[in-house]
Motif scaffolding. Sequence first.
Motif, PDB file in Angstrom:
ATOM      1  N   SER A   1      -4.214   4.932  -0.487  1.00 38.19           N
ATOM      2  CA  SER A   1      -3.856   3.886   0.479  1.00 38.19           C
ATOM      3  C   SER A   1      -2.774   3.973   1.408  1.00 38.19           C
ATOM      4  O   SER A   1      -3.084   3.975   2.663  1.00 38.19           O
ATOM      5  CB  SER A   1      -3.623   2.476  -0.392  1.00 38.19           C
TER       6      SER A   1
ATOM      7  N   THR B   1      -0.381   5.904   6.370  1.00 39.64           N
ATOM      8  CA  THR B   1      -0.955   4.749   6.823  1.00 39.64           C
ATOM      9  C   THR B   1       0.374   3.580   7.180  1.00 39.64           C
ATOM     10  O   THR B   1       1.343   3.887   6.790  1.00 39.64           O
ATOM     11  CB  THR B   1      -2.223   3.858   6.192  1.00 39.64           C
TER      12      THR B   1
ATOM     13  N   VAL C   1      -9.168  -1.369   1.036  1.00 45.55           N
ATOM     14  CA  VAL C   1     -10.421  -0.415   1.524  1.00 45.55           C
ATOM     15  C   VAL C   1      -9.797   1.033   1.462  1.00 45.55           C
ATOM     16  O   VAL C   1     -10.266   2.055   1.721  1.00 45.55           O
ATOM     17  CB  VAL C   1     -10.487  -0.666   2.971  1.00 45.55           C
ATOM     18  N   THR C   2      -8.500   1.233   0.569  1.00 50.30           N
ATOM     19  CA  THR C   2      -8.276   2.444   0.209  1.00 50.30           C
ATOM     20  C   THR C   2      -8.204   3.445   1.578  1.00 50.30           C
ATOM     21  O   THR C   2      -8.669   4.424   1.537  1.00 50.30           O
ATOM     22  CB  THR C   2      -8.779   3.528  -0.905  1.00 50.30           C
ATOM     23  N   LEU C   3      -7.433   2.883   2.643  1.00 54.00           N
ATOM     24  CA  LEU C   3      -7.511   3.367   4.014  1.00 54.00           C
ATOM     25  C   LEU C   3      -7.096   4.749   4.201  1.00 54.00           C
ATOM     26  O   LEU C   3      -8.115   5.428   4.991  1.00 54.00           O
ATOM     27  CB  LEU C   3      -6.606   2.435   5.062  1.00 54.00           C
TER      28      LEU C   3
ATOM     29  N   SER D   1      -4.475  -5.560   2.638  1.00 56.81           N
ATOM     30  CA  SER D   1      -5.775  -5.131   3.306  1.00 56.81           C
ATOM     31  C   SER D   1      -6.081  -3.664   3.239  1.00 56.81           C
ATOM     32  O   SER D   1      -7.185  -3.095   2.769  1.00 56.81           O
ATOM     33  CB  SER D   1      -5.753  -5.545   4.833  1.00 56.81           C
ATOM     34  N   ILE D   2      -5.044  -2.694   3.431  1.00 53.44           N
ATOM     35  CA  ILE D   2      -5.037  -1.289   3.256  1.00 53.44           C
ATOM     36  C   ILE D   2      -5.661  -0.937   2.047  1.00 53.44           C
ATOM     37  O   ILE D   2      -6.238  -0.136   1.563  1.00 53.44           O
ATOM     38  CB  ILE D   2      -3.706  -0.896   3.792  1.00 53.44           C
TER      39      ILE D   2
ATOM     40  N   TYR E   1     -13.276  -0.699  10.306  1.00 52.24           N
ATOM     41  CA  TYR E   1     -13.822  -1.275   9.205  1.00 52.24           C
ATOM     42  C   TYR E   1     -12.954  -2.282   8.391  1.00 52.24           C
ATOM     43  O   TYR E   1     -13.378  -3.438   7.863  1.00 52.24           O
ATOM     44  CB  TYR E   1     -14.326   0.075   8.192  1.00 52.24           C
ATOM     45  N   MET E   2     -11.792  -1.874   8.268  1.00 51.13           N
ATOM     46  CA  MET E   2     -10.696  -2.764   7.591  1.00 51.13           C
ATOM     47  C   MET E   2     -10.598  -4.053   8.262  1.00 51.13           C
ATOM     48  O   MET E   2     -10.526  -5.251   7.732  1.00 51.13           O
ATOM     49  CB  MET E   2      -9.348  -1.964   7.582  1.00 51.13           C
TER      50      MET E   2
ATOM     51  N   ALA F   1     -12.068   3.835  10.340  1.00 51.55           N
ATOM     52  CA  ALA F   1     -11.700   3.309   9.263  1.00 51.55           C
ATOM     53  C   ALA F   1     -10.725   1.982   9.659  1.00 51.55           C
ATOM     54  O   ALA F   1     -10.828   0.898   8.849  1.00 51.55           O
ATOM     55  CB  ALA F   1     -10.564   4.072   8.747  1.00 51.55           C
ATOM     56  N   LEU F   2     -10.200   1.910  10.597  1.00 54.79           N
ATOM     57  CA  LEU F   2      -9.330   0.680  11.068  1.00 54.79           C
ATOM     58  C   LEU F   2     -10.313  -0.285  11.470  1.00 54.79           C
ATOM     59  O   LEU F   2     -10.164  -1.453  11.184  1.00 54.79           O
ATOM     60  CB  LEU F   2      -8.482   1.182  12.133  1.00 54.79           C
TER      61      LEU F   2
ATOM     62  N   ASP G   1       0.796  -1.152  -0.057  1.00 54.36           N
ATOM     63  CA  ASP G   1      -0.017  -0.139  -0.042  1.00 54.36           C
ATOM     64  C   ASP G   1       0.688   1.387  -0.214  1.00 54.36           C
ATOM     65  O   ASP G   1       0.430   2.340  -0.545  1.00 54.36           O
ATOM     66  CB  ASP G   1      -0.853   0.066   1.195  1.00 54.36           C
TER      67      ASP G   1
END
Length: 314
Positions: free
Chosen positions: A208, A221, A231-233, A227-228, A257-258, A254-255, A202
């Motif tokens: 990301s 991030t 979800v385009t963290l 994973s990142i 949700y991921m 956000a974390l 990412d």
Amino acid sequence: MDINPIMLVHGGAWAIPDDLAESSKIGVKNAAKCGYSILANGGSAMQAVESAVRILEDNNVFDAGHGAVLNADGDVELDAIIMDGKTLAAGAVSCIKNISNPITFARSILEKTPHTMLTGEGANRFAEKLGIARIPTKELVTEHAIQEWEKYHKYKQSVTNLFNTEKVHDTVGAVAIDSEGNVACATSTGGITNKMVGRVGDSPIIGSGGYADNLVGAVSTTGHGESIMKVTLARLVLFYMEQGETPQESADHALEYMKNRVHGRGGLIVVSKTGKWATSFTTQRMAWAGIEEGLLTYGLNPGEKFQEPPAPLI
């Protein structure tokens, strides 16, 4: 509206062992002081995040630059991104070899090409044109990194197990807001031990590994790259902020949700356009440090926050 400059850095979200705990805290504190000294003297957020990440890349405690790890072929492949929140311009490099400060090279992509990212051999050729020296692999990896690579090969640990563990080294990053209200982010990584040749996580991917927008804020991030990216963290954090959440609420949201959506863990630092900031992580530890109005705040463990009074800037 007057904005107080703010500098935030992280040294990666992972299961930082006790023998690296103190050096990790010292490392992020020094990087934050370096970046903040630029802001305090009227410098830009872009210069501050680049300089802070260079400090981390030069510190072999962290997995970036001189603390990089070896891929499946025993080579070093490095990734980095830097983004200017004023213009949304970004510069990124991926799978570059034997360059000590990928973040500065990434800024060169932003400033000296019409592109956003260069990768692999083409990127290294451009680095040669710029006069950026190639560093021998042995100068970019520690003896511990070599031992870890040999261990993976000896026990033939699977890529799946490797990428789903919290015990691998990770990314470094920085975000800042300067006195003019401009934000910026920078993220750099030395990869994951024994990763497939050519694998990119990412870190250099816009949205990301990092994102910066003066209209919202800036994010860097760290964590499980696959994973990142799903979800385009970094951009997700700013999306939640656009919906009215605070930086801390957005980071935690956000974390979470991921973790729930793709079972990935990580961490991040974020600063808003109004000068509010937050850190959050779902791994065992994340070394981080921030400076606002000269006051240094830092932490390593969940819920941990230490403060030190203003001190002479480096």
